[in-house]
Design an enzyme around this catalytic site. Sequence first.
Site, PDB file in Angstrom:
ATOM      1  N   THR A   1       0.910  -1.185   0.155  1.00 48.34           N
ATOM      2  CA  THR A   1       0.147   0.108   0.029  1.00 48.34           C
ATOM      3  C   THR A   1       0.774   1.092   0.075  1.00 48.34           C
ATOM      4  O   THR A   1       0.589   2.428  -0.503  1.00 48.34           O
ATOM      5  CB  THR A   1      -0.969   0.151   1.315  1.00 48.34           C
ATOM      6  OG1 THR A   1      -1.721  -0.997   1.163  1.00 48.34           O
ATOM      7  CG2 THR A   1      -1.722   1.436   1.185  1.00 48.34           C
TER       8      THR A   1
ATOM      9  N   GLU B   1      -3.665 -28.860  28.224  1.00 49.73           N
ATOM     10  CA  GLU B   1      -5.044 -29.759  27.959  1.00 49.73           C
ATOM     11  C   GLU B   1      -4.531 -30.925  26.897  1.00 49.73           C
ATOM     12  O   GLU B   1      -5.359 -31.925  26.815  1.00 49.73           O
ATOM     13  CB  GLU B   1      -6.123 -28.931  27.558  1.00 49.73           C
ATOM     14  CG  GLU B   1      -6.584 -28.478  28.819  1.00 49.73           C
ATOM     15  CD  GLU B   1      -7.741 -27.467  28.070  1.00 49.73           C
ATOM     16  OE1 GLU B   1      -8.860 -27.889  28.068  1.00 49.73           O
ATOM     17  OE2 GLU B   1      -7.632 -26.107  28.035  1.00 49.73           O
TER      18      GLU B   1
ATOM     19  N   TYR C   1      -8.312   1.010  -3.549  1.00 52.27           N
ATOM     20  CA  TYR C   1      -6.881   1.425  -4.196  1.00 52.27           C
ATOM     21  C   TYR C   1      -6.206   0.256  -4.762  1.00 52.27           C
ATOM     22  O   TYR C   1      -6.705  -1.118  -4.596  1.00 52.27           O
ATOM     23  CB  TYR C   1      -6.094   2.078  -3.345  1.00 52.27           C
ATOM     24  CG  TYR C   1      -5.383   1.202  -2.087  1.00 52.27           C
ATOM     25  CD1 TYR C   1      -6.440   1.066  -1.050  1.00 52.27           C
ATOM     26  CD2 TYR C   1      -4.273   0.502  -2.162  1.00 52.27           C
ATOM     27  CE1 TYR C   1      -5.842  -0.130  -0.157  1.00 52.27           C
ATOM     28  CE2 TYR C   1      -3.751  -0.452  -1.295  1.00 52.27           C
ATOM     29  CZ  TYR C   1      -4.868  -0.540  -0.152  1.00 52.27           C
ATOM     30  OH  TYR C   1      -4.176  -1.817   0.813  1.00 52.27           O
TER      31      TYR C   1
ATOM     32  N   LYS D   1       0.315  -7.342  13.226  1.00 58.44           N
ATOM     33  CA  LYS D   1      -0.908  -6.381  12.644  1.00 58.44           C
ATOM     34  C   LYS D   1      -2.007  -6.643  13.375  1.00 58.44           C
ATOM     35  O   LYS D   1      -2.685  -7.675  13.413  1.00 58.44           O
ATOM     36  CB  LYS D   1      -0.986  -6.463  11.048  1.00 58.44           C
ATOM     37  CG  LYS D   1      -1.968  -5.550  10.496  1.00 58.44           C
ATOM     38  CD  LYS D   1      -2.003  -5.760   8.898  1.00 58.44           C
ATOM     39  CE  LYS D   1      -2.646  -4.560   8.218  1.00 58.44           C
ATOM     40  NZ  LYS D   1      -2.841  -4.386   6.908  1.00 58.44           N
TER      41      LYS D   1
ATOM     42  N   THR E   1       1.703  -4.398   4.367  1.00 58.53           N
ATOM     43  CA  THR E   1       1.472  -4.390   5.879  1.00 58.53           C
ATOM     44  C   THR E   1       0.983  -5.832   6.219  1.00 58.53           C
ATOM     45  O   THR E   1       1.159  -6.266   7.391  1.00 58.53           O
ATOM     46  CB  THR E   1       0.691  -3.266   6.545  1.00 58.53           C
ATOM     47  OG1 THR E   1      -0.570  -3.383   5.843  1.00 58.53           O
ATOM     48  CG2 THR E   1       1.158  -2.049   6.308  1.00 58.53           C
ATOM     49  N   ASP E   2       0.108  -6.458   5.157  1.00 55.75           N
ATOM     50  CA  ASP E   2      -0.694  -7.514   5.480  1.00 55.75           C
ATOM     51  C   ASP E   2       0.262  -8.600   6.061  1.00 55.75           C
ATOM     52  O   ASP E   2       0.060  -9.330   6.805  1.00 55.75           O
ATOM     53  CB  ASP E   2      -1.210  -8.228   4.268  1.00 55.75           C
ATOM     54  CG  ASP E   2      -2.428  -7.161   4.026  1.00 55.75           C
ATOM     55  OD1 ASP E   2      -2.818  -6.255   4.847  1.00 55.75           O
ATOM     56  OD2 ASP E   2      -3.213  -7.246   2.987  1.00 55.75           O
TER      57      ASP E   2
HETATM   58  C1  SIN Z   1      -1.090  -2.808   3.016  1.00 55.42           C
HETATM   59  O1  SIN Z   1       0.063  -2.760   2.751  1.00 55.42           O
HETATM   60  O2  SIN Z   1      -1.041  -1.980   4.041  1.00 55.42           O
HETATM   61  C2  SIN Z   1      -1.900  -3.807   2.715  1.00 55.42           C
HETATM   62  C3  SIN Z   1      -1.612  -4.575   1.365  1.00 55.42           C
HETATM   63  C4  SIN Z   1      -0.494  -5.186   1.428  1.00 55.42           C
HETATM   64  O3  SIN Z   1       0.013  -5.657   2.395  1.00 55.42           O
HETATM   65  O4  SIN Z   1       0.190  -5.133   0.413  1.00 55.42           O
END
Ligand code: SIN
Length: 328
Positions: A13, A285, A26, A165, A92-93
């Site tokens: 992103t 457990e 996007y 995340k 970020t994913d």
């Molecule tokens: C992001 O970058 O925030 C989401 C999409 C990705 O991980 O490429």
Amino acid sequence: MPPRVRLLATGGTIAGAQATPAAAGYRAAVFSAEALLAAVPGLGELATVEVEQVAAIGSQDMDDATWLRLAHRTAAALAEPDLRGVVITHGTDTMEETAYFLHLVLPATRPVVLVGAMRPATAISADGPMNLFNAVAVAAHPAAVGRGVLVVANDELHFAREITKTNTTQVGTFRSGPRGLAGLVSHGRLHVHAPPQKHPPAPPFDLAGRTSLPRVDLVCAHAGMGRGLIDAAVAAGAAGIVIAGVGDGNLGAAALTAARAAATAGVAVVRSSRTGGGVVARNIEVDDDAAGFIAAGELNPQKARVLLQLGLTRTQDPACLQRLFDTL
Ligand code: SIN
């Protein structure tokens, strides 16, 4: 003369574009590394940034082959004697998985810093430019050496092992676990904290000559879970299965029977938790000793999967794998 820093771009992103600045939708990985740098004023005072586009993907498409290429390109950059550090732009994913993977295979001799953004480059109040400025500042700073792979996000500095995340869309999505933050970074100024206890002094895994990684599947437990997904993973050739168990890494009777059968057949089975916090310890457990299971300890399911993939390059013995989970 400002220090040299290498920027390895992979997309995400941070390089994304919308049709209009207020649009929620996007496309990730649209802008080049050069375009991202051009949007950050004052960077030249921190470092001379050289760019290399390693991939141009949303990080949901990150895979073993791209990890291996990225690790190889980062190691090559770190081998250049006068290069101060490496910045990797990344979605970020799956950033936490890539960061932990690189942490386990790269030397900590110079900073390697992952950075992304929650808002596309064209957004109102895009967070990418300041994140990138801070990431270059960290990569160029001697105080960042010896802390392993780091992630910069939202003025915070995270250890690869600790970061996760936690929110689908918010800028403050990243959190570190109970071992805490690696530091703070604001307007390029660093306040670094001590490395946590679990911090390998040298990279535990060597990727030399490796062109693929063992298949490890991640299966999420739930109320009413049957054995189908675990059996399917085994039938598909998984060398390992990570179970994102309910609560303390638990799974219902039918799934447990399938997991025991998988372990008996030589598939490495790791119990982790889908709760998002806490420790999955052995023999609470579930009788891990009898079943031949591995307990994930502090690692969340997605990071347990990374460690199991790398661990299986070295051993299939559950006791040896458990020692890796206990120490890394
Ligand atoms: C992001 O970058 O925030 C989401 C999409 C990705 O991980 O490429």
